[in-house]
Design a protein around this motif. Structure first.
Motif, PDB file in Angstrom:
ATOM      1  N   GLU A  80       0.913  -1.354  -0.047  1.00 32.56           N
ATOM      2  CA  GLU A  80      -0.057  -0.096   0.082  1.00 32.56           C
ATOM      3  C   GLU A  80       0.914   1.207   0.020  1.00 32.56           C
ATOM      4  OE1 GLU A  80      -3.290   0.107  -0.525  1.00 32.56           O
ATOM      5  OE2 GLU A  80      -3.000  -1.958  -0.924  1.00 32.56           O
ATOM      6  N   GLU A  81       1.854   1.212   0.839  1.00 33.07           N
ATOM      7  CA  GLU A  81       2.778   2.384   0.808  1.00 33.07           C
ATOM      8  C   GLU A  81       3.430   2.679  -0.431  1.00 33.07           C
ATOM      9  OE1 GLU A  81       6.949   3.237   3.056  1.00 33.07           O
ATOM     10  OE2 GLU A  81       5.490   2.105   4.310  1.00 33.07           O
ATOM     11  N   ALA A  82       3.764   1.689  -1.185  1.00 37.26           N
ATOM     12  CA  ALA A  82       4.770   1.782  -2.440  1.00 37.26           C
ATOM     13  C   ALA A  82       4.121   1.735  -3.711  1.00 37.26           C
ATOM     14  CB  ALA A  82       5.884   0.859  -2.345  1.00 37.26           C
ATOM     15  N   ARG A  83       2.938   0.951  -3.580  1.00 37.98           N
ATOM     16  CA  ARG A  83       2.228   0.815  -5.018  1.00 37.98           C
ATOM     17  C   ARG A  83       2.016   2.041  -5.924  1.00 37.98           C
ATOM     18  NH1 ARG A  83      -1.685  -3.242  -6.328  1.00 37.98           N
ATOM     19  NH2 ARG A  83      -1.759  -3.787  -3.912  1.00 37.98           N
ATOM     20  N   GLY A  84       1.603   3.241  -5.190  1.00 34.82           N
ATOM     21  CA  GLY A  84       1.524   4.476  -6.348  1.00 34.82           C
ATOM     22  C   GLY A  84       2.709   4.725  -7.044  1.00 34.82           C
ATOM     23  N   GLU A  85       4.177   4.388  -6.297  1.00 36.52           N
ATOM     24  CA  GLU A  85       5.342   4.737  -7.021  1.00 36.52           C
ATOM     25  C   GLU A  85       5.848   3.882  -8.089  1.00 36.52           C
ATOM     26  OE1 GLU A  85       6.940   7.807  -6.209  1.00 36.52           O
ATOM     27  OE2 GLU A  85       5.001   8.155  -5.116  1.00 36.52           O
ATOM     28  N   LEU A  86       5.160   2.693  -8.139  1.00 36.04           N
ATOM     29  CA  LEU A  86       5.599   1.795  -8.970  1.00 36.04           C
ATOM     30  C   LEU A  86       5.279   2.355 -10.539  1.00 36.04           C
ATOM     31  CD1 LEU A  86       4.760  -1.769  -7.822  1.00 36.04           C
ATOM     32  CD2 LEU A  86       7.044  -0.936  -8.299  1.00 36.04           C
ATOM     33  N   GLY A  87       6.396   2.191 -11.036  1.00 40.34           N
ATOM     34  CA  GLY A  87       6.202   2.809 -12.765  1.00 40.34           C
ATOM     35  C   GLY A  87       6.703   4.289 -12.900  1.00 40.34           C
ATOM     36  N   ARG A  88       6.531   5.043 -11.664  1.00 39.37           N
ATOM     37  CA  ARG A  88       6.759   6.444 -11.800  1.00 39.37           C
ATOM     38  C   ARG A  88       8.244   6.599 -11.139  1.00 39.37           C
ATOM     39  NH1 ARG A  88       2.290   9.529  -8.837  1.00 39.37           N
ATOM     40  NH2 ARG A  88       1.815   7.620  -7.674  1.00 39.37           N
ATOM     41  N   ALA A  89       8.598   5.526 -10.135  1.00 40.55           N
ATOM     42  CA  ALA A  89       9.755   5.855  -9.632  1.00 40.55           C
ATOM     43  C   ALA A  89      10.598   4.460  -9.776  1.00 40.55           C
ATOM     44  CB  ALA A  89       9.883   6.295  -8.103  1.00 40.55           C
ATOM     45  N   GLU A  90      11.977   4.480  -9.789  1.00 43.59           N
ATOM     46  CA  GLU A  90      12.791   3.151  -9.514  1.00 43.59           C
ATOM     47  C   GLU A  90      12.838   2.988  -8.006  1.00 43.59           C
ATOM     48  OE1 GLU A  90      17.419   2.289  -9.960  1.00 43.59           O
ATOM     49  OE2 GLU A  90      16.848   4.070 -10.880  1.00 43.59           O
ATOM     50  N   LEU A  91      12.267   1.821  -7.810  1.00 42.29           N
ATOM     51  CA  LEU A  91      12.019   1.186  -6.368  1.00 42.29           C
ATOM     52  C   LEU A  91      12.874   0.024  -6.091  1.00 42.29           C
ATOM     53  CD1 LEU A  91       8.177   1.711  -5.598  1.00 42.29           C
ATOM     54  CD2 LEU A  91      10.039   3.404  -5.226  1.00 42.29           C
ATOM     55  N   TRP A  92      13.703   0.062  -5.038  1.00 39.00           N
ATOM     56  CA  TRP A  92      14.298  -1.014  -4.620  1.00 39.00           C
ATOM     57  C   TRP A  92      13.922  -1.545  -3.451  1.00 39.00           C
ATOM     58  CZ3 TRP A  92      18.631  -3.338  -7.375  1.00 39.00           C
ATOM     59  CH2 TRP A  92      18.949  -2.558  -8.563  1.00 39.00           C
ATOM     60  N   VAL A  93      13.736  -2.764  -3.407  1.00 38.16           N
ATOM     61  CA  VAL A  93      13.345  -3.491  -2.351  1.00 38.16           C
ATOM     62  C   VAL A  93      14.522  -4.267  -1.391  1.00 38.16           C
ATOM     63  CG1 VAL A  93      11.943  -5.540  -0.929  1.00 38.16           C
ATOM     64  CG2 VAL A  93      11.258  -4.167  -3.300  1.00 38.16           C
ATOM     65  N   LEU A  94      14.929  -3.707  -0.245  1.00 36.20           N
ATOM     66  CA  LEU A  94      15.893  -4.234   0.587  1.00 36.20           C
ATOM     67  C   LEU A  94      15.345  -5.112   1.739  1.00 36.20           C
ATOM     68  CD1 LEU A  94      17.555  -0.906   1.088  1.00 36.20           C
ATOM     69  CD2 LEU A  94      17.831  -2.417  -0.905  1.00 36.20           C
ATOM     70  N   THR A  95      15.732  -6.435   1.551  1.00 28.89           N
ATOM     71  CA  THR A  95      15.354  -7.400   2.845  1.00 28.89           C
ATOM     72  C   THR A  95      16.294  -7.944   3.280  1.00 28.89           C
ATOM     73  OG1 THR A  95      13.213  -7.546   1.189  1.00 28.89           O
ATOM     74  CG2 THR A  95      13.450  -9.376   3.134  1.00 28.89           C
TER      75      THR A  95
END
Length: 122
Positions: A80-95
Protein backbone atom coordinates in the motif's frame (compact mmCIF):
# COMPACT_ATOMS: atom_id res chain seq x y z
CA UNK A 1 16.65 12.43 2.71
CA UNK A 2 18.15 9.85 5.01
CA UNK A 3 21.46 10.39 6.77
CA UNK A 4 24.11 7.84 7.69
CA UNK A 5 25.13 7.55 11.33
CA UNK A 6 28.18 5.48 12.22
CA UNK A 7 28.18 3.69 15.54
CA UNK A 8 31.52 1.89 15.57
CA UNK A 9 31.34 -0.93 13.03
CA UNK A 10 27.54 -0.64 12.84
CA UNK A 11 25.97 1.55 10.18
CA UNK A 12 22.73 3.22 11.16
CA UNK A 13 20.51 5.25 8.85
CA UNK A 14 17.85 7.78 9.82
CA UNK A 15 14.25 6.87 8.97
CA UNK A 16 15.16 3.17 9.10
CA UNK A 17 13.15 1.78 12.03
CA UNK A 18 14.04 -1.87 11.41
CA UNK A 19 17.69 -1.21 10.57
CA UNK A 20 17.30 -2.77 7.12
CA UNK A 21 18.94 0.04 5.15
CA UNK A 22 21.92 0.13 7.51
CA UNK A 23 22.34 -3.63 7.19
CA UNK A 24 22.10 -3.33 3.41
CA UNK A 25 25.01 -0.87 3.43
CA UNK A 26 27.02 -3.16 5.72
CA UNK A 27 26.51 -6.15 3.42
CA UNK A 28 27.20 -4.16 0.24
CA UNK A 29 30.45 -2.81 1.65
CA UNK A 30 31.52 -6.12 3.19
CA UNK A 31 32.20 -7.42 -0.31
CA UNK A 32 35.26 -5.16 -0.32
CA UNK A 33 36.65 -6.58 2.92
CA UNK A 34 35.87 -10.19 2.03
CA UNK A 35 37.30 -10.11 -1.47
CA UNK A 36 40.11 -7.64 -0.74
CA UNK A 37 39.15 -5.81 -3.91
CA UNK A 38 40.33 -2.28 -4.42
CA UNK A 39 37.79 0.25 -3.24
CA UNK A 40 37.50 1.68 -6.78
CA UNK A 41 36.60 -1.75 -8.14
CA UNK A 42 33.98 -2.16 -5.42
CA UNK A 43 32.52 1.23 -6.35
CA UNK A 44 32.30 0.16 -9.99
CA UNK A 45 30.70 -3.16 -9.04
CA UNK A 46 28.08 -1.50 -6.81
CA UNK A 47 27.37 1.15 -9.44
CA UNK A 48 26.65 -1.65 -11.93
CA UNK A 49 24.56 -3.67 -9.48
CA UNK A 50 22.40 -0.67 -8.50
CA UNK A 51 22.15 1.07 -11.86
CA UNK A 52 18.54 1.48 -13.07
CA UNK A 53 18.90 -1.82 -14.94
CA UNK A 54 21.14 -3.48 -12.35
CA UNK A 55 20.69 -6.90 -10.84
CA UNK A 56 20.90 -5.92 -7.18
CA UNK A 57 22.59 -7.96 -4.49
CA UNK A 58 22.04 -11.30 -2.80
CA UNK A 59 23.82 -12.52 0.31
CA UNK A 60 22.57 -16.12 0.51
CA UNK A 61 20.35 -16.80 3.54
CA UNK A 62 20.92 -13.27 4.90
CA UNK A 63 19.91 -10.41 2.62
CA UNK A 64 18.49 -9.58 -0.80
CA UNK A 65 18.20 -6.27 -2.67
CA UNK A 66 16.27 -6.12 -5.94
CA UNK A 67 14.34 -3.68 -8.08
CA UNK A 68 10.55 -3.81 -7.89
CA UNK A 69 8.71 -3.62 -11.21
CA UNK A 70 5.23 -4.91 -10.26
CA UNK A 71 3.07 -4.94 -7.13
CA UNK A 72 3.94 -8.62 -6.61
CA UNK A 73 7.60 -7.59 -6.23
CA UNK A 74 6.78 -5.59 -3.10
CA UNK A 75 6.76 -7.09 0.40
CA UNK A 76 3.13 -7.58 1.48
CA UNK A 77 3.41 -5.12 4.37
CA UNK A 78 4.71 -2.36 2.07
CA UNK A 79 2.41 -2.78 -0.95
CA UNK A 80 0.00 0.00 0.00
CA UNK A 81 2.81 2.39 0.87
CA UNK A 82 4.77 1.91 -2.36
CA UNK A 83 2.17 0.84 -4.95
CA UNK A 84 1.56 4.39 -6.19
CA UNK A 85 5.25 4.88 -6.92
CA UNK A 86 5.65 1.78 -9.08
CA UNK A 87 6.19 2.80 -12.68
CA UNK A 88 6.85 6.42 -11.67
CA UNK A 89 9.95 5.82 -9.59
CA UNK A 90 12.78 3.32 -9.59
CA UNK A 91 12.10 1.34 -6.40
CA UNK A 92 14.50 -1.04 -4.72
CA UNK A 93 13.36 -3.58 -2.15
CA UNK A 94 15.92 -4.25 0.57
CA UNK A 95 15.09 -7.32 2.65
CA UNK A 96 16.81 -8.80 5.67
CA UNK A 97 15.91 -12.47 5.63
CA UNK A 98 14.91 -14.34 8.77
CA UNK A 99 18.16 -15.38 10.45
CA UNK A 100 19.15 -16.45 13.96
CA UNK A 101 15.85 -15.49 15.47
CA UNK A 102 15.75 -12.08 13.81
CA UNK A 103 12.55 -11.46 11.89
CA UNK A 104 12.43 -10.76 8.18
CA UNK A 105 12.13 -7.03 7.51
CA UNK A 106 12.09 -4.91 4.37
CA UNK A 107 12.42 -1.33 3.23
CA UNK A 108 11.56 0.22 -0.13
CA UNK A 109 14.01 2.91 -1.25
CA UNK A 110 14.20 4.93 -4.46
CA UNK A 111 17.14 4.16 -6.73
CA UNK A 112 18.71 7.60 -6.50
CA UNK A 113 18.77 7.34 -2.72
CA UNK A 114 20.26 3.84 -2.78
CA UNK A 115 23.06 5.11 -5.01
CA UNK A 116 23.57 8.25 -2.89
CA UNK A 117 23.85 6.24 0.32
CA UNK A 118 26.30 3.79 -1.26
CA UNK A 119 28.33 6.72 -2.64
CA UNK A 120 28.53 8.33 0.79
CA UNK A 121 29.86 5.10 2.27
CA UNK A 122 32.51 4.70 -0.41
Amino acid sequence: MRAILRDGPVIRVTDDPDGVIGEFLEYALSAHALSRRERARLADDLAERFAPDGGGLTVPDLFVAYQAAEPDDLPPNLVEEARGELGRAELWVLTRLRFRGRPEASAVVEGDEVRRLLGEML
